[in-house]
Design a protein around this motif. Structure first.
Motif, PDB file in Angstrom:
ATOM      1  N   GLN B  25      83.802  39.027 -55.564  1.00 45.55           N
ATOM      2  CA  GLN B  25      82.570  38.121 -56.208  1.00 45.55           C
ATOM      3  C   GLN B  25      81.861  38.706 -57.612  1.00 45.55           C
ATOM      4  O   GLN B  25      81.723  40.060 -57.702  1.00 45.55           O
ATOM      5  CB  GLN B  25      81.068  38.021 -55.242  1.00 45.55           C
ATOM      6  CG  GLN B  25      80.815  39.105 -54.676  1.00 45.55           C
ATOM      7  CD  GLN B  25      79.653  39.716 -55.188  1.00 45.55           C
ATOM      8  OE1 GLN B  25      78.753  39.002 -56.097  1.00 45.55           O
ATOM      9  NE2 GLN B  25      78.951  40.741 -54.986  1.00 45.55           N
ATOM     10  N   ASN B  26      81.702  37.938 -58.224  1.00 52.74           N
ATOM     11  CA  ASN B  26      81.063  38.374 -59.752  1.00 52.74           C
ATOM     12  C   ASN B  26      79.689  37.981 -59.991  1.00 52.74           C
ATOM     13  O   ASN B  26      79.371  37.536 -61.230  1.00 52.74           O
ATOM     14  CB  ASN B  26      82.020  37.851 -60.841  1.00 52.74           C
ATOM     15  CG  ASN B  26      82.083  36.324 -61.089  1.00 52.74           C
ATOM     16  OD1 ASN B  26      81.222  35.824 -60.534  1.00 52.74           O
ATOM     17  ND2 ASN B  26      83.030  36.007 -61.856  1.00 52.74           N
ATOM     18  N   GLY B  28      77.057  39.424 -58.824  1.00 56.62           N
ATOM     19  CA  GLY B  28      75.903  40.722 -58.615  1.00 56.62           C
ATOM     20  C   GLY B  28      75.228  40.555 -57.246  1.00 56.62           C
ATOM     21  O   GLY B  28      74.380  41.355 -57.251  1.00 56.62           O
ATOM     22  N   HIS B  29      75.654  39.997 -56.466  1.00 50.71           N
ATOM     23  CA  HIS B  29      75.342  40.143 -55.036  1.00 50.71           C
ATOM     24  C   HIS B  29      75.283  41.382 -54.473  1.00 50.71           C
ATOM     25  O   HIS B  29      76.358  42.021 -54.611  1.00 50.71           O
ATOM     26  CB  HIS B  29      75.835  38.839 -54.064  1.00 50.71           C
ATOM     27  CG  HIS B  29      75.352  37.590 -54.416  1.00 50.71           C
ATOM     28  ND1 HIS B  29      75.908  36.407 -54.294  1.00 50.71           N
ATOM     29  CD2 HIS B  29      74.267  37.292 -55.533  1.00 50.71           C
ATOM     30  CE1 HIS B  29      75.142  35.278 -54.772  1.00 50.71           C
ATOM     31  NE2 HIS B  29      74.353  35.826 -55.363  1.00 50.71           N
ATOM     32  N   ASP B  30      74.385  42.063 -53.387  1.00 48.38           N
ATOM     33  CA  ASP B  30      74.615  42.913 -52.530  1.00 48.38           C
ATOM     34  C   ASP B  30      75.166  42.976 -51.135  1.00 48.38           C
ATOM     35  O   ASP B  30      75.493  43.913 -50.756  1.00 48.38           O
ATOM     36  CB  ASP B  30      73.450  43.696 -52.628  1.00 48.38           C
ATOM     37  CG  ASP B  30      72.181  42.826 -51.774  1.00 48.38           C
ATOM     38  OD1 ASP B  30      71.198  43.345 -51.800  1.00 48.38           O
ATOM     39  OD2 ASP B  30      72.346  41.910 -51.395  1.00 48.38           O
ATOM     40  N   ASN B  51      75.878  46.382 -49.707  1.00 43.15           N
ATOM     41  CA  ASN B  51      76.054  47.689 -50.467  1.00 43.15           C
ATOM     42  C   ASN B  51      77.169  48.414 -49.802  1.00 43.15           C
ATOM     43  O   ASN B  51      76.838  49.824 -49.648  1.00 43.15           O
ATOM     44  CB  ASN B  51      74.905  48.471 -50.670  1.00 43.15           C
ATOM     45  CG  ASN B  51      73.868  47.658 -51.710  1.00 43.15           C
ATOM     46  OD1 ASN B  51      74.487  47.165 -52.839  1.00 43.15           O
ATOM     47  ND2 ASN B  51      72.593  47.520 -51.448  1.00 43.15           N
ATOM     48  N   LYS B  71      80.412  47.025 -53.931  1.00 44.47           N
ATOM     49  CA  LYS B  71      79.922  45.844 -53.436  1.00 44.47           C
ATOM     50  C   LYS B  71      80.128  44.654 -53.752  1.00 44.47           C
ATOM     51  O   LYS B  71      79.713  43.486 -53.479  1.00 44.47           O
ATOM     52  CB  LYS B  71      78.339  46.003 -53.875  1.00 44.47           C
ATOM     53  CG  LYS B  71      77.798  45.880 -55.174  1.00 44.47           C
ATOM     54  CD  LYS B  71      76.240  46.106 -55.300  1.00 44.47           C
ATOM     55  CE  LYS B  71      75.889  45.796 -56.640  1.00 44.47           C
ATOM     56  NZ  LYS B  71      74.251  45.773 -56.724  1.00 44.47           N
ATOM     57  N   ALA B  72      81.152  44.580 -55.145  1.00 41.52           N
ATOM     58  CA  ALA B  72      81.698  43.269 -55.458  1.00 41.52           C
ATOM     59  C   ALA B  72      82.975  42.886 -54.669  1.00 41.52           C
ATOM     60  O   ALA B  72      83.708  41.661 -54.884  1.00 41.52           O
ATOM     61  CB  ALA B  72      82.122  43.588 -56.926  1.00 41.52           C
ATOM     62  N   SER B  93      79.236  35.262 -50.337  1.00 43.41           N
ATOM     63  CA  SER B  93      78.347  36.473 -50.828  1.00 43.41           C
ATOM     64  C   SER B  93      76.839  35.879 -51.116  1.00 43.41           C
ATOM     65  O   SER B  93      76.457  34.785 -51.044  1.00 43.41           O
ATOM     66  CB  SER B  93      78.769  37.240 -52.192  1.00 43.41           C
ATOM     67  OG  SER B  93      78.378  36.201 -53.197  1.00 43.41           O
ATOM     68  N   GLN B  95      72.493  37.546 -51.972  1.00 40.42           N
ATOM     69  CA  GLN B  95      71.581  38.785 -52.352  1.00 40.42           C
ATOM     70  C   GLN B  95      70.623  38.814 -51.305  1.00 40.42           C
ATOM     71  O   GLN B  95      69.644  37.840 -51.144  1.00 40.42           O
ATOM     72  CB  GLN B  95      70.725  38.436 -53.844  1.00 40.42           C
ATOM     73  CG  GLN B  95      70.075  39.521 -54.292  1.00 40.42           C
ATOM     74  CD  GLN B  95      70.831  40.702 -54.350  1.00 40.42           C
ATOM     75  OE1 GLN B  95      72.011  40.768 -54.795  1.00 40.42           O
ATOM     76  NE2 GLN B  95      70.148  41.978 -54.637  1.00 40.42           N
TER      77      GLN B  95
END
Lengths: 111, 114
Positions: B25-26, B28-30, B51, B71-72, B93, B95
């Motif tokens: 995933q791009n 930026g989710h954790d 994470n 995490k990506a 994904s 956040q």
């Protein structure tokens, strides 16, 4: 165990009709209820509801949550053939944003 | 740009084989997830990583092993494939600390075990 039940399981309507899809849930530590639309591939997000009685609206689609009754409805007015899909209800509860999905309602809109 | 991508899209293999599915995933989710959708379209969570740490591990046979190198990325390795493993596997994904529980789904990997 967390549970989400959707009804009806499937529905066939004519273009222009209005439909109401139902979702009821039993989940510990309720956080939110989400509606997704799934056509051929991945589920795509429609709405997220956290507060009771507040309607979320997007074009011909709207949804409302009733926390007392542990349920939600998704309304689609003036249906179009492009609305044909599986509509999934999911409830976020417990820890760590766990989503529990219902079995979905398969909607078919015919000409 | 694709937000959540999975490879391969289709996988046909024989019983007993070992296979992997990759997810990236791009956004930026954790937090990342693996779901299994059976032939009746029932979508059920399998694993979740936040994470790179495992935070959800549903009752899944230990032939299934997730791995999160960062995490990506969240990959799913399946050993000794069985007929009942045939399904569509979705990666997602989100956040975790955002109020919204919205999860973004990948396109799915259709696994067929023969």
């Amino acid at each position: 165990e967390d549970k989400v039940v959707q009804s009806p399981l499937s529905l066939v309507v004519h273009e222009g009709d209005t439909v109401t899809l139902n979702c009821s849930y039993e989940v510990t530590n309720f956080r939110s209820l989400l509606w997704y639309k799934q056509e051929k591939k991945a589920p795509t997000f429609l709405f997220m509801l956290t507060s009771s009685g507040i309607e979320k609206k997007s074009g011909r689609l709207s949804s409302i949550l009733d926390k007392k009754e542990l349920s939600s409805i998704l309304n689609i007015t003036a249906t179009q053939t492009g609305d044909s899909a599986i509509y999934l209800c999911a409830v976020e509860g417990g820890t760590a944003s766990k989503l529990t999905f219902g079995t979905g309602t398969r909607l078919q809109v015919t000409l | 740009d694709t937000a959540v991508s999975q490879t391969p899209k289709y996988l046909v293999t024989q019983m007993g084989n070992d296979k992997s599915i990759k997810c990236e995933q791009n956004l930026g989710h954790d937090t990342m997830y693996w779901y299994k959708q059976d032939s009746k379209k029932f979508l059920k969570i399998m694993f979740s990583y936040n994470n790179k740490e495992l935070i959800i591990n549903e009752t899944v046979p230990n032939r299934f092993s997730p791995k999160s190198p960062d995490k990506a990325h969240l990959n799913l390795h399946i050993n000794s494939l069985e007929l009942g493993d045939s399904a569509v596997y979705f990666c997602a994904s989100s956040q975790l600390d955002r109020p919204s529980g919205e999860q973004y789904f990948g396109p799915g990997t259709r696994l067929t075990v023969t």
